[in-house]
Design a protein around this motif. Structure first.
Motif, PDB file in Angstrom:
ATOM      1  N   VAL B 247      44.280  -5.705 -12.427  1.00  0.00           N
ATOM      2  CA  VAL B 247      44.474  -6.521 -11.231  1.00  0.00           C
ATOM      3  C   VAL B 247      44.747  -7.977 -11.630  1.00  0.00           C
ATOM      4  O   VAL B 247      45.616  -8.640 -11.075  1.00  0.00           O
ATOM      5  CB  VAL B 247      43.240  -6.430 -10.308  1.00  0.00           C
ATOM      6  N   VAL B 306      45.407 -14.303  -3.043  1.00  0.00           N
ATOM      7  CA  VAL B 306      45.068 -13.002  -2.466  1.00  0.00           C
ATOM      8  C   VAL B 306      44.482 -12.089  -3.541  1.00  0.00           C
ATOM      9  O   VAL B 306      43.494 -11.384  -3.315  1.00  0.00           O
ATOM     10  CB  VAL B 306      46.320 -12.354  -1.831  1.00  0.00           C
ATOM     11  N   ILE B 307      45.084 -12.135  -4.740  1.00  0.00           N
ATOM     12  CA  ILE B 307      44.597 -11.274  -5.817  1.00  0.00           C
ATOM     13  C   ILE B 307      43.162 -11.641  -6.211  1.00  0.00           C
ATOM     14  O   ILE B 307      42.336 -10.782  -6.470  1.00  0.00           O
ATOM     15  CB  ILE B 307      45.549 -11.327  -7.021  1.00  0.00           C
ATOM     16  N   LEU B 310      41.003 -10.099  -3.701  1.00  0.00           N
ATOM     17  CA  LEU B 310      40.998  -8.660  -3.950  1.00  0.00           C
ATOM     18  C   LEU B 310      40.059  -8.320  -5.103  1.00  0.00           C
ATOM     19  O   LEU B 310      39.295  -7.370  -5.064  1.00  0.00           O
ATOM     20  CB  LEU B 310      42.427  -8.213  -4.285  1.00  0.00           C
ATOM     21  N   TYR B 311      40.122  -9.141  -6.144  1.00  0.00           N
ATOM     22  CA  TYR B 311      39.292  -8.914  -7.321  1.00  0.00           C
ATOM     23  C   TYR B 311      37.815  -8.974  -6.945  1.00  0.00           C
ATOM     24  O   TYR B 311      37.008  -8.164  -7.384  1.00  0.00           O
ATOM     25  CB  TYR B 311      39.601  -9.963  -8.385  1.00  0.00           C
TER      26      TYR B 311
END
Lengths: 328, 321, 282
Positions: B247, B306-307, B310-311
């Motif tokens: 990710v 966003v990542i 998400l992480y």
């Protein structure tokens, strides 16, 4: 205690474990665990205790295999079973608790989900029912606010709490055999006692056979009914805890006992005896008695051949030509 | 949570500020300015050029120009693109979706394919399946996307005649609905695949290493000790943890893909941001170039943000302090 | 690191992928060195009939392009450009990255914040986009291309070096250097940097590979140095004739892929040789 008439819960017969085609790491291992009994499996690190436990669970690494002998659980030979059949026993009829509670739980799953998972793997249970049961289990291992902890991730819990979760997972499906591999070594001293107490009471309530792997003879004296002493991949002495610890027959057992600190710190002047030398690695084990090179009582015949298992009183055996204890 | 988000946001704003300043001075290094470009396309007197410079503020000192530029950016005013005879924002808005489709589908596809290959490789570690996947990865890892693109064109379009060679859709197509979508898919299949291969290799290699690492961990043994089916041990317990480093990689990939889109869009004649940037450089359309740099950087910053979120959702251990 | 460079090469040669990689790189270097000897007329001379397929004419083993230039000459002279640009860009970005990373990691605080945001910003602008912007604006020439590639690739090294510094600066040997009053610069250069060499060396092979790809991509797009025949230039020229004469593309593409592959193989081998800890785990 009345002797159990039926076949023992776990019977390990002449078990050898090899690395590939190499020398055996564990050889000709024999011991039994009866229903409702706690057996302490002791020995220095590297003597094959954990390997034995993993072999019973069918969890040996791919490059290790059981090359001879059998492991019978409730009369079924586990070594003859395929992985699929074995999976039905793991977590169900037999379960295991590991040494390191900090890494034994999946960090990205809630503790509740990890308990629910084992229930649903072996019992036909709906999600809601499994969750209810999981919370009961968490309560049973005395986790406070179990319903809330259910939704926590492992990193939020202390080591002791995590070990309780691991225990809850292990007892979830009412196993007949519980293997605990150094379950308290990684914990604080105060927590150690609590976890041992918990294990003991769970064992009594559910009539579990408990195989407790440890290097701590104090722990064994405290919880176990019988003791199996391993050295360099073999059992050297076996018997009732009090009998063995009060009157060790094998020089190695005697050495282990002498190497522990006695009593309190007041005995400061007391010198700790230790066993000279180190456990030989599997590829350079002696041809005769395994303990001979380190043994203070070794004689010529000890070098010649491995001593056989010989009975040393009721329910007791020792592998030594020249036992050191008082004759029984 | 809010404190963490605020800190990340302020970092992102700072980064964008540096991007704006950096790209502004880069463009200022160019010989000639906007008015020179405009004048090149028409007969303009020196007087007319001078008055245009006043109008665009190009007669001001550089720092004042930067200030003017930045204050216009805040209003999303990117200026005028002489090349397209339209406001930069309109041009970009028309091209942005093409690149977004390319990049997003490439990220999704390469991550999926790469992870699957990595897991297969890890589970067969040391045997011929692992070896052949590893060799494939090594080759894909060494082959630049534009070489892959040319290979695809050569094989699928020239030799087999099976795939359209260029464009976003068949020129002058009247198709609508599903037929149109299928036409677009056929046109984008090769460009997306060409953008993917390098990252399939990266995800595959990271995925393999990460999976091998995770499979040795205690909780995987616990999962096995529970008597769970092997599939569940691998895909639920091990994979979710093994995915975490992948990710993180996705954030870097997005930025690289937007860059890689320059080549791919040029080769396949796609009207996207990369192609636009390339044309802007060739035609010295500085407003357009600045706009493209700004918007693509902004997209990267947003995606990375966003990542990060998400992480945190994937890894509960990341505490939101 | 006590390992001398000679024994490092020996250890690489004993490693299977290191051996293959080094052999391929030696081949590329041999081509670059021998270019002037084998093809003294240079890559631009129209030496024969156009569009000769490889093998069609013994004088042009690899054939000729649309203008009758010898592809073999282009390949040999192109290796000079690829290797030179790759190596110089890697050196420059290692220099920049090491300076930024060391300062950031050693001093920390506001300097670290500023430098790291700068690094973030550099990694945010899509790097190939900045590369074509720089080359397009400043004008295509080998020094510009090298500069452009270095500018977009140093952040990776900076992060790497910073991470190493953050780890190493807490070590006792660094603390004791401080206590005996060694200057910061001396600690950085004589104590910490030598301990970061292994990861930098491993990263550098990837850096060279990336630089070679970026240079080829720029030349492919027509943004290469117009006076330097690079593999990317041949690829770009060949693209127009893809339908009829695909060998013009295939030949430089193969050279490019093999060179990059070789560098990656050496990188993997370096990683195994220099990081025994990682090797043990895999």
């Amino acid at each position: 205690m009345t002797p159990a008439p039926a076949a023992p819960l776990l019977q390990v017969n002449d078990l050898s474990i090899r690395y590939g085609k190499g020398v055996p790491l564990v050889e000709q291992l024999n011991f039994t665990v009866r229903r409702g009994e706690t057996v302490g499996l002791v020995g220095e690190s590297g003597c094959g205790k954990s390997l034995t436990a993993l072999a019973v669970m069918g969890l040996l690494a791919e490059n290790l295999r059981t090359s001879s002998g059998s492991i019978e659980l409730e009369g079924t030979n586990l070594t003859a079973l395929g992985q699929n059949a074995l999976r039905g026993y793991r977590g169900n009829r037999m379960a295991m608790i590991f040494q390191e509670p900090l890494t034994a739980l999946n960090p990205v799953m809630t503790v509740g989900a990890q308990v629910v998972e084992v229930l649903r793997a072996h019992r036909r249970m709906g999600r809601a029912e499994a969750e209810r049961r999981a919370i009961e289990l968490l309560e049973q291992v005395r986790i406070p606010d179990a319903a809330e902890r259910f939704h926590d991730y492992p990193h939020r819990l202390s080591g002791g709490m995590r070990q309780r979760v691991v225990i809850a997972i292990a007892i979830a499906c009412n196993p007949a055999l519980l293997i605990a591999d150094e379950p308290t070594t990684a914990l604080d001293v105060t927590v150690q006692a609590q976890i041992l107490q918990l294990l003991k009471s769970l064992q009594r309530d559910a009539d579990l056979g408990l195989l407790l792997i440890t290097h701590d003879l104090g722990v064994v004296r405290q919880v176990a009914d019988r003791i199996v002493v391993m050295y360099a991949g073999s059992v050297v002495e076996e018997g009732a805890v009090d009998a063995v610890l009060d009157n060790p027959q094998h020089p190695y057992t005697a050495g282990l006992l002498a190497a522990r600190p006695h009593g309190s710190f007041s005995a400061q002047g007391h010198r700790l005896a230790d066993i000279r030398g180190a456990v030989p690695p599997p590829e350079s084990r002696p041809g005769g008695c395994l303990f001979e090179p380190r043994c203070a009582h070794a004689q010529a015949d000890c070098k010649a051949a491995r001593p056989p298992r010989s009975a040393a009183g009721q329910d007791r055996s020792v592998r030594c030509y020249h036992p050191v204890g008082k004759p029984n | 949570m809010p404190r963490y988000v605020l800190r990340r946001l302020s970092q992102a704003v700072l980064v964008m500020l540096l991007v704006v300043i950096g790209s502004f001075f880069l463009v200022k290094m160019a010989p000639g300015d906007l008015v020179d470009v405009l004048a090149g396309n028409s007969d303009m007197t020196a007087d007319q050029m001078a008055s245009l410079r006043v109008r665009y503020g190009l007669d001001q000192p550089v720092l004042v120009q930067l200030f003017i530029y930045m204050s216009r950016l805040v209003m999303l005013d990117f200026g005028y693109s002489p090349l397209n005879a339209a406001p930069v924002l309109d041009v970009i808005m028309g091209r942005w979706p093409v690149t977004a489709i390319l990049v997003v589908s490439s990220v999704v596809i390469s991550m999926t394919v790469g992870t699957v290959l990595g897991v297969i490789s890890a589970r067969n570690a040391g045997n011929p399946i692992d070896l052949s996947i590893s060799i494939l990865m090594l080759v894909l890892y060494a082959t630049p996307s534009f070489v892959i693109a040319i290979c695809f064109i050569l094989f699928f379009s020239v030799f087999l005649g099976a795939m359209p060679i260029a464009g976003f859709a068949t020129v002058g197509t009247q198709a609508t609905g599903f037929a149109y979508a299928w036409d677009v898919v056929k046109h984008l299949a090769m460009p997306v695949a060409a953008l993917c291969t390098f990252y399939v290799a990266i995800y595959g290699r990271i995925g393999r290493a990460s999976m091998l690492e995770v499979l040795k961990l205690d909780y995987v043994r616990t999962a096995r000790a529970k008597g769970l089916p092997e599939r569940r041990v691998i895909y639920v317990h091990a994979l979710r943890n093994a995915l975490l480093p992948l990710v993180t990689m996705a954030g870097l990939q997005v930025s690289a893909l937007v860059g890689g889109a320059v080549l791919i869009e040029t080769i396949f004649g796609l009207p996207g941001m990369g192609r636009t940037a390339f044309d802007a450089v060739f035609e010295r359309d500085t407003n357009l170039l600045l706009g493209v740099l700004f918007i693509s950087s902004l997209s990267v910053v947003v995606v990375n943000f966003v990542i990060d979120l998400l992480y945190m959702a994937l890894d509960p251990r990341v505490e939101l302090a | 690191m006590t390992v001398g460079s000679q024994s490092l090469i020996v250890r690489l040669l004993r490693h299977p992928s290191g051996l293959v990689g080094l052999l391929l790189i030696a081949l590329a270097v041999g081509m670059a060195l021998g270019a002037g000897f084998f093809f003294p007329a240079g890559p631009w001379t129209m030496a024969g009939p156009p569009r000769l397929w490889p093998g069609q004419n013994a004088a042009f083993l690899l054939g000729t392009d649309s203008l009758g230039r010898d592809l073999a000459a282009g390949l040999f002279h192109g290796s000079r450009v690829s290797l030179a640009v790759g190596a110089s860009a890697a050196v420059v970005s290692i220099l920049i990255g090491t300076v930024v990373g060391s300062l950031s990691g050693y001093y920390g605080g506001w300097l670290d914040d500023v430098l790291m945001r700068l690094t973030d910003a550099m990694q945010t602008i899509p790097s190939f986009l900045s590369a074509i912007a720089i080359v397009g604006i400043v004008g295509p020439s080998l020094p510009t291309i090298i500069f452009a590639i270095a500018i977009v690739s140093w952040p990776m090294i900076a992060r790497l070096v910073r991470a190493e510094f953050l780890r190493l600066r807490t070590y006792d040997f660094v603390q004791s250097c401080r206590i005996i009053g060694m200057s910061d610069m001396r600690i950085i250069f004589t104590q910490i940097l030598p301990n970061c060499l292994a990861p930098i060396i491993v990263a550098s092979s990837v850096l060279v590979a990336t630089a070679i790809i970026v240079e080829a991509s720029l030349s492919f797009l027509g943004l290469g140095d117009p006076n330097a025949m690079s593999w990317g230039t041949i690829l770009g020229n060949g693209r127009a004739a893809l339908r009829t004469a695909w060998y013009m593309t295939a030949i430089p593409a193969t050279a490019l892929v093999l060179t990059v592959l070789a560098l990656n193989l050496v990188g993997d081998a370096l990683n195994d040789v220099l990081n025994p800890r990682l090797k043990e785990r895999s």
